[in-house]
Design a protein around this motif. Structure first.
Motif: not given
Length: 337
Positions: A211, A220, A222
């Motif tokens: 991530a 984020l 990921y």
């Protein structure tokens, strides 16, 4: 004392004769000291029994046939015992050497895989990684990018012991050599897949979740290579959802690509990353449900992230009677502002 350490058949016979005639404690003390020298000088049990038989026959020439046969029977038993004892001692020495080597290897692994929990403004980070045995098959790593981003890797080797530890060391240094300005999650996993496919035995696989948190965007990114799905906690709605990902484990094929996902992180939200040592804990013979992990996290959700992961680990450690069956790694990041 020196004469006792050099105990021979004649001296043994005299000690034995004196004890039979007088029952004095000194004879027992002297033979006790002699027995210590037997061990020190690697005198086998059958040699001691043979010395005893010779002394007995010298002292009692008219010894009954039954007694003689019984002593011969004891001698044979001690010969077999001596052989087994030698093998046992050799095995113990090898085990001791191996244990010492594993201890050194575990210490080296801890040094090689050491990663410092970063201090990122606005983020509360907690992480705990405990090995079930001396060598840890789990791995986590933090990377601070020049652009202020935070890279977070968590991985698990399908396999245990020293081979797993060596794989993790290789992964760590492969990641360290990767240019920071290209560290997107999908790029990291593509690169790691090539490293594993070329360098790791086909019977071993590695799962990894990577991530990248962008603090200025509160986003984020990921991607996953067959790793245990993590969770996202939405603070506003007070709900946990599973991070849905797709991707083969590392090392299956050289040309694997990995889809990348994005998640907006609001104030109070959390991302929970873990290995299967957390979700596959056992309560007796029963595997726990994934929901049970979330229930325990919710119980300690009011605590700072590090205290939270510590309490979750203690809970599952107690659940398993303080004997971990698998390596346990739990990582939580929470946006504070």
């Amino acid at each position: 004392m020196e004469s006792i350490l050099k105990l021979d058949a004649e001296t043994y016979k005299l000690l034995m004769k004196r004890y039979i005639e007088t029952r004095d404690e000194r004879s027992l003390y002297e033979i006790e000291q002699a027995s210590k020298s037997f061990i020190k000088n690697n005198i086998l049990p059958d040699e001691i029994v043979n010395m005893h038989i010779q002394a007995l026959e010298d002292l009692y020439p008219n010894l009954s046939e039954g007694i003689k046969y019984s002593m011969n029977f004891l001698l044979e038993a001690m010969i077999a015992y001596g052989i087994a004892h030698r093998e046992y001692q050799q095995l113990r020495e090898k085990q001791s050497e191996l244990k010492s080597e594993i201890s050194v290897a575990a210490s080296m692994q801890e040094t090689l895989l050491e990663t410092k929990k970063p201090d990122i403004q606005g983020l509360d980070i907690g992480v705990i990684s405990m090995s079930a045995h001396q060598m840890n098959g789990d791995y986590h790593h933090f990377v601070k990018g020049r652009d202020g981003s935070l890279g977070i890797a968590i991985a698990d080797v399908i396999g245990k012991g020293i081979p797993a530890a060596l794989c993790m060391s290789m992964i760590k240094y492969a990641m360290d050599s990767y240019p920071e300005d290209a560290m997107t999650p999908k790029a990291i996993l593509v690169n790691m897949n090539r490293v594993v496919e070329r360098n790791v035995d086909p019977s071993m696989f590695i799962t990894m979740f990577y991530a990248q948190y962008l603090p200025f965007e509160h986003t984020l990114r990921y991607a996953s290579a067959g790793h245990e799905p993590g969770f996202y906690y939405n603070a506003k709605r007070d709900i946990f959802t599973e991070l849905k990902t797709k991707g083969l484990v590392l090392g299956v094929t050289p040309d694997t690509t990995y889809p990348q996902y994005e998640l907006k992180i609001e104030q109070g939200d959390m991302v929970i990353l873990l290995t299967d040592g957390v979700t596959e804990c056992r309560d007796g013979e029963r595997f726990i449900e994934r929901q049970e992990v979330l229930d325990v996290i919710r119980k300690y959700i009011h605590l700072p992230a590090q205290q939270m992961v510590n309490q979750v680990f203690k809970y599952f450690e107690r659940l398993q009677d303080f004997e971990l069956r698998d390596d346990f790694t739990l990582l939580i990041i929470r946006r504070e502002v």
